[in-house]
Motif scaffolding. Sequence first.
Motif, PDB file in Angstrom:
ATOM      1  N   MET A 209       0.841  -1.302  -0.037  1.00 31.69           N
ATOM      2  CA  MET A 209      -0.131  -0.035   0.037  1.00 31.69           C
ATOM      3  C   MET A 209       0.875   1.340  -0.163  1.00 31.69           C
ATOM      4  N   THR A 210       1.932   1.218   0.617  1.00 33.31           N
ATOM      5  CA  THR A 210       2.994   2.498   0.844  1.00 33.31           C
ATOM      6  C   THR A 210       3.400   2.582  -0.602  1.00 33.31           C
ATOM      7  N   ALA A 211       3.947   1.746  -1.137  1.00 28.51           N
ATOM      8  CA  ALA A 211       4.642   1.725  -2.383  1.00 28.51           C
ATOM      9  C   ALA A 211       3.589   2.344  -3.682  1.00 28.51           C
ATOM     10  N   ARG A 212       2.334   1.761  -3.300  1.00 26.98           N
ATOM     11  CA  ARG A 212       1.230   2.170  -4.115  1.00 26.98           C
ATOM     12  C   ARG A 212       0.908   3.867  -4.109  1.00 26.98           C
ATOM     13  N   ILE A 213       0.876   4.098  -3.104  1.00 25.56           N
ATOM     14  CA  ILE A 213       0.781   5.691  -2.670  1.00 25.56           C
ATOM     15  C   ILE A 213       1.719   6.380  -3.331  1.00 25.56           C
ATOM     16  N   ILE A 214       3.126   6.005  -2.968  1.00 24.65           N
ATOM     17  CA  ILE A 214       4.479   6.787  -3.272  1.00 24.65           C
ATOM     18  C   ILE A 214       4.506   7.161  -4.709  1.00 24.65           C
ATOM     19  N   ARG A 215       4.260   5.953  -5.444  1.00 20.89           N
ATOM     20  CA  ARG A 215       4.189   5.818  -6.935  1.00 20.89           C
ATOM     21  C   ARG A 215       3.265   7.110  -7.417  1.00 20.89           C
ATOM     22  N   ALA A 216       2.154   7.096  -7.138  1.00 18.86           N
ATOM     23  CA  ALA A 216       1.040   8.300  -7.245  1.00 18.86           C
ATOM     24  C   ALA A 216       1.832   9.557  -6.993  1.00 18.86           C
ATOM     25  N   VAL A 217       2.289   9.806  -5.591  1.00 16.65           N
ATOM     26  CA  VAL A 217       2.982  11.076  -5.155  1.00 16.65           C
ATOM     27  C   VAL A 217       4.019  11.439  -6.074  1.00 16.65           C
ATOM     28  N   GLU A 218       4.710  10.393  -6.821  1.00 18.70           N
ATOM     29  CA  GLU A 218       5.764  10.692  -7.359  1.00 18.70           C
ATOM     30  C   GLU A 218       5.430  11.266  -9.047  1.00 18.70           C
ATOM     31  N   ASN A 219       4.064  11.181  -9.276  1.00 16.68           N
ATOM     32  CA  ASN A 219       3.707  11.683 -10.403  1.00 16.68           C
ATOM     33  C   ASN A 219       3.932  13.078 -10.618  1.00 16.68           C
ATOM     34  N   PRO A 220       4.427  13.829 -11.625  1.00 18.53           N
ATOM     35  CA  PRO A 220       4.429  15.300 -11.694  1.00 18.53           C
ATOM     36  C   PRO A 220       3.136  15.954 -11.748  1.00 18.53           C
ATOM     37  N   TYR A 221       2.120  15.227 -12.266  1.00 13.48           N
ATOM     38  CA  TYR A 221       0.807  15.866 -12.176  1.00 13.48           C
ATOM     39  C   TYR A 221      -0.158  15.657 -10.943  1.00 13.48           C
ATOM     40  N   VAL A 222       0.250  15.117  -9.869  1.00 18.09           N
ATOM     41  CA  VAL A 222      -0.343  14.693  -8.852  1.00 18.09           C
ATOM     42  C   VAL A 222      -0.118  15.980  -7.878  1.00 18.09           C
ATOM     43  N   THR A 223      -1.024  16.912  -7.632  1.00 20.26           N
ATOM     44  CA  THR A 223      -0.711  18.199  -6.859  1.00 20.26           C
ATOM     45  C   THR A 223      -0.756  17.876  -5.358  1.00 20.26           C
ATOM     46  N   MET A 224      -1.837  17.028  -5.050  1.00 19.90           N
ATOM     47  CA  MET A 224      -2.090  16.742  -3.322  1.00 19.90           C
ATOM     48  C   MET A 224      -2.567  15.512  -3.426  1.00 19.90           C
ATOM     49  N   LEU A 225      -2.356  14.778  -2.087  1.00 19.35           N
ATOM     50  CA  LEU A 225      -2.632  13.548  -1.687  1.00 19.35           C
ATOM     51  C   LEU A 225      -4.028  13.491  -1.064  1.00 19.35           C
ATOM     52  N   GLY A 226      -4.867  12.994  -1.440  1.00 22.48           N
ATOM     53  CA  GLY A 226      -6.349  12.868  -0.675  1.00 22.48           C
ATOM     54  C   GLY A 226      -6.293  11.829   0.490  1.00 22.48           C
ATOM     55  N   HIS A 227      -7.069  12.113   1.696  1.00 24.07           N
ATOM     56  CA  HIS A 227      -7.274  11.342   2.660  1.00 24.07           C
ATOM     57  C   HIS A 227      -6.358  10.100   2.872  1.00 24.07           C
ATOM     58  N   VAL A 228      -5.402  10.281   3.487  1.00 22.02           N
ATOM     59  CA  VAL A 228      -3.918   9.658   3.501  1.00 22.02           C
ATOM     60  C   VAL A 228      -4.201   8.274   3.749  1.00 22.02           C
ATOM     61  N   THR A 229      -5.064   8.026   4.864  1.00 22.00           N
ATOM     62  CA  THR A 229      -5.187   6.877   5.463  1.00 22.00           C
ATOM     63  C   THR A 229      -6.426   5.929   4.972  1.00 22.00           C
ATOM     64  N   GLY A 230      -7.757   6.590   4.479  1.00 25.43           N
ATOM     65  CA  GLY A 230      -8.822   6.077   4.074  1.00 25.43           C
ATOM     66  C   GLY A 230      -9.768   5.808   5.242  1.00 25.43           C
ATOM     67  N   ARG A 231      -9.582   6.320   6.470  1.00 27.06           N
ATOM     68  CA  ARG A 231     -10.226   5.947   7.513  1.00 27.06           C
ATOM     69  C   ARG A 231     -11.660   6.713   7.461  1.00 27.06           C
ATOM     70  N   LEU A 232     -12.617   5.833   8.027  1.00 31.39           N
ATOM     71  CA  LEU A 232     -13.883   6.667   8.204  1.00 31.39           C
ATOM     72  C   LEU A 232     -14.255   6.604   9.684  1.00 31.39           C
ATOM     73  N   LEU A 233     -14.065   7.534  10.465  1.00 28.03           N
ATOM     74  CA  LEU A 233     -14.199   7.428  12.000  1.00 28.03           C
ATOM     75  C   LEU A 233     -15.456   6.723  12.247  1.00 28.03           C
ATOM     76  N   LEU A 234     -15.506   5.841  13.300  1.00 26.21           N
ATOM     77  CA  LEU A 234     -16.481   5.120  13.813  1.00 26.21           C
ATOM     78  C   LEU A 234     -17.054   3.860  12.652  1.00 26.21           C
ATOM     79  N   LYS A 235     -16.586   4.098  11.574  1.00 27.97           N
ATOM     80  CA  LYS A 235     -17.031   3.193  10.453  1.00 27.97           C
ATOM     81  C   LYS A 235     -16.035   2.442   9.847  1.00 27.97           C
ATOM     82  N   ARG A 236     -14.837   2.780   9.456  1.00 29.02           N
ATOM     83  CA  ARG A 236     -13.973   1.990   8.681  1.00 29.02           C
ATOM     84  C   ARG A 236     -12.459   2.311   9.484  1.00 29.02           C
ATOM     85  N   GLU A 237     -11.737   1.368   9.595  1.00 30.18           N
ATOM     86  CA  GLU A 237     -10.420   1.536  10.158  1.00 30.18           C
ATOM     87  C   GLU A 237      -9.348   2.115   8.942  1.00 30.18           C
ATOM     88  N   PRO A 238      -8.269   2.971   9.217  1.00 25.94           N
ATOM     89  CA  PRO A 238      -7.326   3.166   8.314  1.00 25.94           C
ATOM     90  C   PRO A 238      -6.669   1.878   7.833  1.00 25.94           C
TER      91      PRO A 238
END
Length: 334
Positions: A209-238
């Motif tokens: 999962m870490t490598a997956r996200i880092i590959r996206a972060v390295e793309n020159p057209y990715v300005t920002m990384l959204g909701h880093v851990t995907g958690r939904l409080l009280l609903k879904r663990e990160p």
Amino acid sequence: TNAEFPFALVYFTGSKEHNILLRSRALKQGWTLNEYRFTPTGPDSPEVPEEIYEEAQIHRSLGLEFIDPALREGAGEIEAAETGTLPRLVEMENLRGTFHNHTTASDGHASLRQMAEAAMELGLEYLGIADHSKSSFQANGLDETRLRAQLGEIRTLNAEFAPDFRLFSGSEVDILKDGSLDFPDDLLAELDYVVASVHNVFTLPEAEMTARIIRAVENPYVTMLGHVTGRLLLKREPYAVNIPAILDACAANGTIIELNASPWRLDMDWRWWRMAKEKGIKCSINPDAHTIHGLQDLWYGLRAARKGWLTRQDMINCLPLGKVEAALAAKRGR
């Protein structure tokens, strides 16, 4: 009583760790401190301060600058207050605009015009539109044709709104399982900015999962990384992810990290923002708004940012229109 009120405020707005540190500091001065008052520890103790009416007087009595309630966590704020190095925390009035917002084109409930007018009502100078990309079929994600059509709609509205307000064209692009993106680079290059987010396959091992996200972060057209851990409080663990490694990648590539202000997310968690700040990573408080009322979730994000010791200098969306364009484009020019 009124005399006890500031002591109660200090006590009940601080964590256990913070309160222990304050009480220890009081003991060194010959006083006990609780939620009611200062009390001398013995007959030879110095007299306690009189006529305390506000929290700042309690802090000053202990040789400290006023510590904002957001920072009362026992995480270095006492030392900073003693040396005069507490940050000037970001304020709501510092926010000039925001990114990562949805419309009826994907799974939102308001049109482009309605979202823009709601943002102007809040006093914002700009609003970023980031509807879902095509792989988020459950959210009616846009394909290339629909996204280009939206870009035309945004240009038309901007001609009407100029020069006082601007819509920024973006997309919340899915990070696919292998770290590639849901749209090709030539389409991403047409956008003002790109939010890259994980929306499926949450069960990958941490390293994958870490490598997956880092590959996206390295793309020159990715300005920002959204909701880093995907958690939904009280609903879904990160999902399992190495956040320090993600921070290193964002710092190396000039990628902004969002503080998703949805009260269900508040992601990236406030505990990580000091590390991000030390690495020079910029934050964008994004409401992930799916309605005009969702824009007001910025307030929750601001509270989390303050707990993370963030100042307006740490936020891309505290930049005025006229400067924020350069900040969005900076990564592409690296």
